[in-house]
Design an enzyme around this catalytic site. Structure first.
Site, short mmCIF file in Angstrom:
data_model
loop_
_atom_site.label_atom_id
_atom_site.label_comp_id
_atom_site.label_asym_id
_atom_site.label_seq_id
_atom_site.Cartn_x
_atom_site.Cartn_y
_atom_site.Cartn_z
N LYS A 78 1.00 4.55 6.78
CA LYS A 78 0.33 5.49 5.63
C LYS A 78 0.94 6.96 5.80
CE LYS A 78 -2.76 2.31 4.79
NZ LYS A 78 -2.76 1.37 3.63
N SER A 93 1.01 -1.35 -0.09
CA SER A 93 -0.07 -0.21 0.12
C SER A 93 0.83 1.31 0.02
CB SER A 93 -0.95 0.21 1.36
OG SER A 93 -0.34 0.07 2.65
#
Length: 244
Positions: free
Chosen positions: A127, A53
């Site tokens: 993230k 990701s």
């Protein structure tokens, strides 16, 4: 004095010396474990990357170090790569693995305790921080850019997008980050289940600051990828502070 008595008298100091040596080793090990635990809990912690990701910034199975200390007094900045606990419902239920022998479980617990094992990395996410408390984050303008407090940010320097695609997100959103939270997104936008994908949850897709472990700052493994993790400050430099 008989030979047996003399021999017994010589062995007694040897036994005491062996016990003193073992005692000192045990004390050193305990102190080292305590120091490692304190460092892991309050200063720096190791994680590995289980998914794609955050490609191209972080690759699967990369090992990273996370600064837990500095953000406690300096806070976070837009662009920081942050590691956080699952806010609730972001990760699928953990698969049930066959029971491991007690000695293996005990060893892994000890290594996790001192920060040498990264078993608990699968309970965390990593993230990029896009929106701070109070920020108005919108996707997207006519150029496919995200805007923060009305200012567009050009993220192409770090995003991993399909060939020919320049849109920073294929999911539209218009959010204002509440106090004590942040809005986060993965650099591999089409393969990241980030804030955008969890807006229907009770938390609205926001990550509480209390769930954030710290800021990832260094890739340590593999060696050919050793280096600092870029926060791309220049991308967010023109973003104004949110209106009060």
């Amino acid at each position: 004095m008989s030979s047996e008595a003399a021999e017994s008298a010589e062995q007694a100091p040897r036994r005491r010396s062996a016990w003193v040596f073992l005692r000192d080793v045990l004390v050193i090990v305990l102190i080292a474990a305590l120091v490692s635990f304190v460092v892991k809990t309050f200063v720096v912690r190791s994680f590995y990357i289980p998914s794609g990701s955050m490609e191209r910034t972080l690759l699967i199975n990369d090992r990273i170090l996370v600064d837990e200390l500095t953000p406690r007094w300096a806070g976070y900045d837009r662009g920081d790569v942050v590691v956080f606990e699952d806010p609730g419902g972001w990760l699928p239920p953990a698969p049930q693995h066959p029971a491991r022998p007690f000695i293996v479980e005990a060893a892994d617990w000890v290594l996790t305790f001192v920060g040498l094992s990264t078993t608990d990395a699968q309970d965390h996410l990593v993230k990029r921080l896009i929106g701070l408390p109070g920020d108005h984050v919108v996707c997207c303008n006519t150029l496919g850019q995200i805007t923060v407090n009305g200012s567009p940010i050009d993220e192409l320097s770090y995003l991993d997008l399909p060939s020919g695609d320049t849109a920073a997100s294929n999911v539209d959103f218009d959010v204002t980050v509440p106090a004590g939270s942040m809005w986060v997104m993965g650099d591999n936008r089409d393969r990241s289940q980030d804030s955008r994908a969890h807006q229907e949850l009770p938390g609205g897709g926001f990550v509480p600051l209390d769930d954030v472990v710290g800021r990832a700052f260094l890739t340590t493994w593999p060696l050919d990828r050793f280096g600092l993790i870029d926060t791309h400050d220049e991308v967010f430099r023109s973003v104004p502070e949110p209106e009060k």
